[in-house]
Design an enzyme around this catalytic site. Sequence first.
Site, mmCIF file in Angstrom:
data_model
loop_
_atom_site.group_PDB
_atom_site.id
_atom_site.type_symbol
_atom_site.label_atom_id
_atom_site.label_comp_id
_atom_site.label_asym_id
_atom_site.label_seq_id
_atom_site.Cartn_x
_atom_site.Cartn_y
_atom_site.Cartn_z
ATOM 1 N N ASP A 92 27.359 31.864 49.625
ATOM 2 C CA ASP A 92 25.925 31.990 49.358
ATOM 3 C C ASP A 92 25.403 33.251 50.021
ATOM 4 O O ASP A 92 26.066 33.834 50.891
ATOM 5 C CB ASP A 92 25.178 30.768 49.864
ATOM 6 C CG ASP A 92 25.262 30.632 51.379
ATOM 7 O OD1 ASP A 92 26.395 30.590 51.894
ATOM 8 O OD2 ASP A 92 24.201 30.585 52.054
ATOM 9 N N GLU A 154 25.367 28.596 53.974
ATOM 10 C CA GLU A 154 25.340 29.026 55.365
ATOM 11 C C GLU A 154 24.034 29.713 55.720
ATOM 12 O O GLU A 154 23.499 29.541 56.818
ATOM 13 C CB GLU A 154 26.520 29.969 55.643
ATOM 14 C CG GLU A 154 26.745 30.295 57.099
ATOM 15 C CD GLU A 154 25.925 31.472 57.620
ATOM 16 O OE1 GLU A 154 25.830 31.631 58.857
ATOM 17 O OE2 GLU A 154 25.381 32.232 56.791
#
Length: 455
Positions: A92, A154
């Site tokens: 991400d 994250e």
Amino acid sequence: MDARDLQAEVDGLMDGLRADLERLAAIPSIAFPGFPAEPVREAHDLLVGLLGEAGVERIERIDLPDTAPVILGEIPPPTPDAPTVLLYSHYDVQPAGDEKLWKSPPFEPAPVEGGLRARGIADDKSNVIAHLGMLRAFKGRPPVGVKIVFEGQEEYGSPFDDYPPTDPERFACDAMVIADLGNLRPGTPTLTTGLRGASEVVVEVRTLEEPRHSGEFGGAAPDALLVLLKALATLHDVHGDVAVEGLRREKWAGTSYTEDEFRSLAGVEDGVPLIGSGTLGERLWSGPAITVIGLDAPAVEHAASAVVPYARAKLNLRFHPRQDPKEAQARLVEHLRSLTPFRVRLTVTPGDTGPGYEATTGGPAYRAALTALKEAWGTDASYVATGGSIPLVNGLAKAAPGAEVLLFGAQDSMCNLHAPNERVLFSELRSTVVAMCAFVREYAAGFRAGTASRR
């Protein structure tokens, strides 16, 4: 593979790795609320396919509430006396922010001198691709067992941070490579050995029922903003060093930025001095920092001639990697609660807090990493810490308490991560792949030799 064969093998892989990095960076995999979930799933599916093509036969996923899927891959150790290495990165990315500040669309990878520009291309998709590069170099059969953890949320924060200790067998390993950072500067191989902890505290002041005319009441009516500013001013001494008792600070013995490098990286205006005393390493990594990250007060543009009845500030505390997070936060809270500026009490509310991390150095994995980094970049590795935090590191370390933790990767401190025009350099990506390959080779050899000597 010896050093020459290894470098030739990686050079032959670079065109494919660059192409896959472009494909991955073109996906806006932003796992923040308000952004579509489909691109995150698209990045997940692409990586699952790439891992399978790289020879990872066992691929699973962890689905936890309110987070993106975590990809787990596993390659068994080739022999009973081979170690297992866990590889971590995340797929991400941060939101792009103000796209007007970008020189090209953030999710259309564009060439820059020696590399590519796109959101998330350094943090952390370059490191995902570096892991894949190592697997490809060994045709999916590296000399160590491999466990792969690719996280999908994250940047926003995820319940996965606390998951590994609840399922330790999944994450059992002898060493782990946390690839969510990189070098101090391009061309300088760097091991990160410490992460500062982080905490938040809110302090507020309410003095009047509502604003009152400053001409009629100012001078006696307690101004909430003045009270708050007087309290905030006690957090630092005349030099700009943190003045809160009990927050740990030590000398920094590792490498650091030059002042010119830091001024450029931080965008410090000409003529404005840096704050604090001591080395940059102390101020940034082995000592505390308190930043006012938010302030509720009347805006200047619409300010009325009135005594302010209410003011509030949000503080971000960064503390020494080895200081207990609850203790560090408590020190700041106690300091603020002890104050009564103009005899007015403050309301202090502790918020989230997360631990720092300090890696153990000197073990066989650490020694193998030093050898590998020198082989990849042609010069001895430096070591630094970072003021940023990677909360999952502590979770993984608790799940595998005997494993050595190594933090290195393809980013560099000048790559503009979390900022406009983020970029990665192909030279750093290539050297990181070489380093990862050399690391598993050296670590496997040293581990087997150590096992044999203990028999």
